[in-house]
Every structure is written in structure tokens, then in C-alpha cells.
Design a protein around this motif. Structure first.
Motif, short mmCIF file in Angstrom:
data_model
loop_
_atom_site.label_atom_id
_atom_site.label_comp_id
_atom_site.label_asym_id
_atom_site.label_seq_id
_atom_site.Cartn_x
_atom_site.Cartn_y
_atom_site.Cartn_z
N ARG A 55 0.83 -1.21 0.00
CA ARG A 55 0.00 0.00 0.00
C ARG A 55 0.87 1.26 0.00
O ARG A 55 0.54 2.25 -0.64
N LEU A 56 2.00 1.22 0.73
CA LEU A 56 2.93 2.34 0.72
C LEU A 56 3.36 2.65 -0.71
O LEU A 56 3.32 3.80 -1.15
N VAL A 57 3.76 1.61 -1.45
CA VAL A 57 4.27 1.81 -2.82
C VAL A 57 3.16 2.27 -3.75
O VAL A 57 3.33 3.25 -4.49
N THR A 58 2.02 1.61 -3.74
CA THR A 58 0.96 1.98 -4.68
C THR A 58 0.39 3.36 -4.36
O THR A 58 0.03 4.10 -5.27
N GLY A 59 0.34 3.71 -3.08
CA GLY A 59 -0.11 5.06 -2.73
C GLY A 59 0.86 6.12 -3.21
O GLY A 59 0.46 7.17 -3.71
N TRP A 60 2.15 5.83 -3.09
CA TRP A 60 3.18 6.76 -3.56
C TRP A 60 3.12 6.89 -5.09
O TRP A 60 3.28 7.98 -5.63
N GLY A 65 1.97 4.61 -12.42
CA GLY A 65 2.62 3.39 -12.87
C GLY A 65 2.08 2.21 -12.09
O GLY A 65 1.00 2.29 -11.50
N ARG A 66 2.87 1.11 -12.08
CA ARG A 66 2.40 -0.09 -11.38
C ARG A 66 3.53 -0.76 -10.63
O ARG A 66 4.70 -0.62 -10.97
N LEU A 67 3.14 -1.46 -9.61
CA LEU A 67 4.06 -2.27 -8.81
C LEU A 67 4.29 -3.57 -9.56
O LEU A 67 3.36 -4.32 -9.81
N ALA A 68 5.53 -3.84 -9.94
CA ALA A 68 5.85 -5.04 -10.73
C ALA A 68 6.41 -6.17 -9.87
O ALA A 68 6.15 -7.33 -10.14
N VAL A 69 7.20 -5.84 -8.85
CA VAL A 69 7.83 -6.83 -7.98
C VAL A 69 7.75 -6.34 -6.55
O VAL A 69 8.01 -5.17 -6.28
N LEU A 70 7.41 -7.25 -5.64
CA LEU A 70 7.42 -6.95 -4.22
C LEU A 70 8.00 -8.16 -3.50
O LEU A 70 7.45 -9.25 -3.60
N GLY A 95 15.31 4.22 -17.24
CA GLY A 95 14.18 4.34 -18.15
C GLY A 95 12.89 4.58 -17.37
O GLY A 95 12.80 5.50 -16.57
N ASN A 96 11.90 3.71 -17.58
CA ASN A 96 10.62 3.86 -16.88
C ASN A 96 10.50 2.92 -15.68
O ASN A 96 9.41 2.65 -15.21
N ARG A 97 11.63 2.44 -15.18
CA ARG A 97 11.64 1.52 -14.04
C ARG A 97 12.40 2.13 -12.86
O ARG A 97 13.31 2.91 -13.05
N ALA A 98 11.99 1.73 -11.67
CA ALA A 98 12.72 2.14 -10.47
C ALA A 98 12.75 0.96 -9.50
O ALA A 98 11.81 0.15 -9.45
N ILE A 120 7.12 0.16 -12.40
CA ILE A 120 7.20 0.57 -13.80
C ILE A 120 6.30 1.77 -13.97
O ILE A 120 5.09 1.71 -13.71
N TYR A 121 6.92 2.90 -14.33
CA TYR A 121 6.16 4.13 -14.53
C TYR A 121 5.49 4.10 -15.90
O TYR A 121 5.97 3.44 -16.83
N ASP A 122 4.40 4.84 -16.03
CA ASP A 122 3.72 4.95 -17.31
C ASP A 122 4.57 5.67 -18.34
O ASP A 122 4.43 5.42 -19.54
N GLN A 123 5.46 6.55 -17.91
CA GLN A 123 6.38 7.26 -18.82
C GLN A 123 7.79 7.19 -18.23
O GLN A 123 7.94 6.95 -17.04
N GLU A 124 8.77 7.46 -19.06
CA GLU A 124 10.16 7.43 -18.58
C GLU A 124 10.37 8.52 -17.55
O GLU A 124 9.84 9.63 -17.67
#
Length: 127
Positions: A55-60, A65-70, A95-98, A120-124
Motif C-alpha cells: 500500500r505504501l508503494v501503490t499510494g506513492w 505506474g504499477r508495482l511489478a515486484v514486491l 528508463g521507466n523503471r525504479a 514501472i512508470y507509465d512514462q520514462e
């Protein structure tokens, strides 16, 4: 830094989570049982703490973008009616990942839950 998220798990939340997950181990709802195990209070389910970090990640992310790995590991217990604060920081971007470092702290500041996430962000993202 990602803005922190603090949750204080109530008995109701423990019961709701037990019902949703099917995890009815007595240390989560039977105080006498928890005391017999040497715990001061009812223990918060590990996967519930993982959900708080998610929830911390998706709220931030806020829809950017979307949560790909947790990935989560447990290093200590948290207990009912005590604050559990989720924190995180971005450790790298490409790129569009963090990649994020995540952790949950009990009410004394001890890290009881550790993790990492990839988003993964929707944009870079800008460098």
C-alpha cells in the motif's frame, strides 16, 4: 524518500485479515495463547505487514505506474495496537523503471520487515 505510511493494527483488522487469508493461528486473535508463547500482545500477520508495504508503494505511485515486484522478509514481530510505520526510498532508476528499498518499523523504530520493490512508470522518469 517515499512519504511514510503508519498503520496501527486493531483486533478487528486482525480478525478481518484472518478471515480473508484463512490464517487463524491463535497468536493473532487469542491473547492468552499469545501470552503463553511469551508475546506481550497479539501478533500482526506477516503478510498483513507485506500488504501495508504494498500500500505504501501503490499510494506513492498514485496511478503514475504499477508495482511489478514486491519481495518481503520478516525480521521481527509487530503487535496489535502499536504503530507500524512503513518507509521506503528509491535506490535506482533506469528508463521507466525504479527499484525501491522498503522497510517497516515497530513503535520503537526497530526494522521488523524488510523488502524491495520494482515499479514501472507509465512514462520514462527524468534522470
Amino acid at each position: 524518500m517515499i512519504p511514510p505510511l503508519t498503520e496501527t493494527t486493531t483486533l478487528r483488522r486482525l480478525v478481518e485479515y484472518a478471515g480473508a487469508s484463512g490464517d487463524f493461528y491463535e497468536m493473532h486473535y487469542d491473547l492468552d495463547f499469545a501470552h503463553a508463547l511469551g508475546h506481550p500482545e497479539l501478533a500482526v500477520h506477516g503478510l498483513l505487514k507485506a500488504a501495508y508495504l504494498g500500500r505504501l508503494v501503490t499510494g506513492w505511485l498514485g496511478g503514475r505506474g504499477r508495482l511489478a515486484v514486491l519481495e518481503i522478509s520478516y525480521r521481527g514481530m509487530d503487535f496489535r495496537e502499536r504503530a507500524h510505520t512503513c518507509r521506503g526510498r528509491v535506490v535506482s532508476t533506469e528508463g521507466n523503471r525504479a527499484e525501491l528499498e522498503l522497510w517497516g518499523e515497530d513503535d520503537t523504530g526497530r526494522r521488523t520487515t524488510l523488502g524491495r520493490a520494482e515499479v514501472i512508470y507509465d512514462q520514462e522518469t527524468p534522470s
